[in-house]
Design an enzyme around this catalytic site. Sequence first.
Site, mmCIF file in Angstrom:
data_model
loop_
_atom_site.group_PDB
_atom_site.id
_atom_site.type_symbol
_atom_site.label_atom_id
_atom_site.label_comp_id
_atom_site.label_asym_id
_atom_site.label_seq_id
_atom_site.Cartn_x
_atom_site.Cartn_y
_atom_site.Cartn_z
ATOM 1 N N SER A 137 0.863 -1.180 0.000
ATOM 2 C CA SER A 137 0.000 0.000 0.000
ATOM 3 C C SER A 137 0.898 1.228 0.000
ATOM 4 O O SER A 137 2.052 1.157 0.450
ATOM 5 C CB SER A 137 -0.897 0.018 1.240
ATOM 6 O OG SER A 137 -1.539 1.276 1.394
ATOM 7 N N TYR A 151 -1.859 -0.419 10.778
ATOM 8 C CA TYR A 151 -1.952 -0.850 9.380
ATOM 9 C C TYR A 151 -0.716 -0.397 8.600
ATOM 10 O O TYR A 151 -0.126 -1.181 7.844
ATOM 11 C CB TYR A 151 -3.213 -0.297 8.731
ATOM 12 C CG TYR A 151 -3.321 -0.620 7.257
ATOM 13 C CD1 TYR A 151 -3.600 -1.913 6.829
ATOM 14 C CD2 TYR A 151 -3.124 0.369 6.302
ATOM 15 C CE1 TYR A 151 -3.682 -2.221 5.474
ATOM 16 C CE2 TYR A 151 -3.208 0.070 4.948
ATOM 17 C CZ TYR A 151 -3.491 -1.216 4.537
ATOM 18 O OH TYR A 151 -3.576 -1.515 3.189
#
Length: 283
Positions: A137, A151
């Site tokens: 990501s 995260y």
Amino acid sequence: METKKVWFVTGASKGLGLSLVKQLLDAGHKVAATSRNLSDLQKAVSAESESFLPLAVNIKSEESVEEAITRTVSKFERLDVVVNNAGYGLVGSLEELSDRESRENFDVNVFGLLNVIRKALPQLREQKQGHIINIASIAGFSGLFPGFGIYCATKFAVHGLTESLAAEVKPFGIHTTLVSPGYFRTDFLTSGSLGTPENPLEAYKEVRQTQQMHQEDINGNQPGDPEKAVEVIIKASESKNPPLHLFLGEDSYQLAQDKINLLNKDLEDWKELATKTGFEYAS
């Protein structure tokens, strides 16, 4: 020369993983696809073909992953491209997320990915070729997102281990690509893919605003087209010299550039002091 490959894709019942599996099958590739729930995967792909092997896999279990890799090689006789796509988001401040909630995110996003890499590499090394594609990501390159610390940490870990992996497996003829998408219009921000804290703290108003913005405003309005993202990933797999770093989306590129600019500023602002930290020796 045979151009069709055998792919192993985790997290394939929705999102980028599902789009990838469908495009690969349409192009004539052989695909082993995994999901926690086999019926969800079969319903989503709806393809009954000798080229498609749906597998129920718990990526947190080495035994489950090993069985899936073994079945894939047994059916298709080789393994060319491994895509680690399985994972989920987690929003919550570092203080309010519990140890259990935080470790679970790491267990899936990092250690589950490592299980797949460990079990796939013996086959790829034996073949002396292959390609491992890890879906990370932009949050693994830039962590300036309040409420996404855990995260981000999982995806930063994926960035780090993938760079080391690339150096380790290059002598075996194995390529490695780290994909860092921005916001793509999948169900990643829905309740099934985005965890929230069991015990939120009222003090973190900015985190709650971030959470609400992602769940209510960004969700369903992401600028990225997942079908186009998948096309780029497939093209990267077909390249003789695939990229190690593949940032996907204009937003991902902009956030990456912002991070690079910030790094450059900090480096230059503190260079004079920070580089004079070595031992001084008399001439």
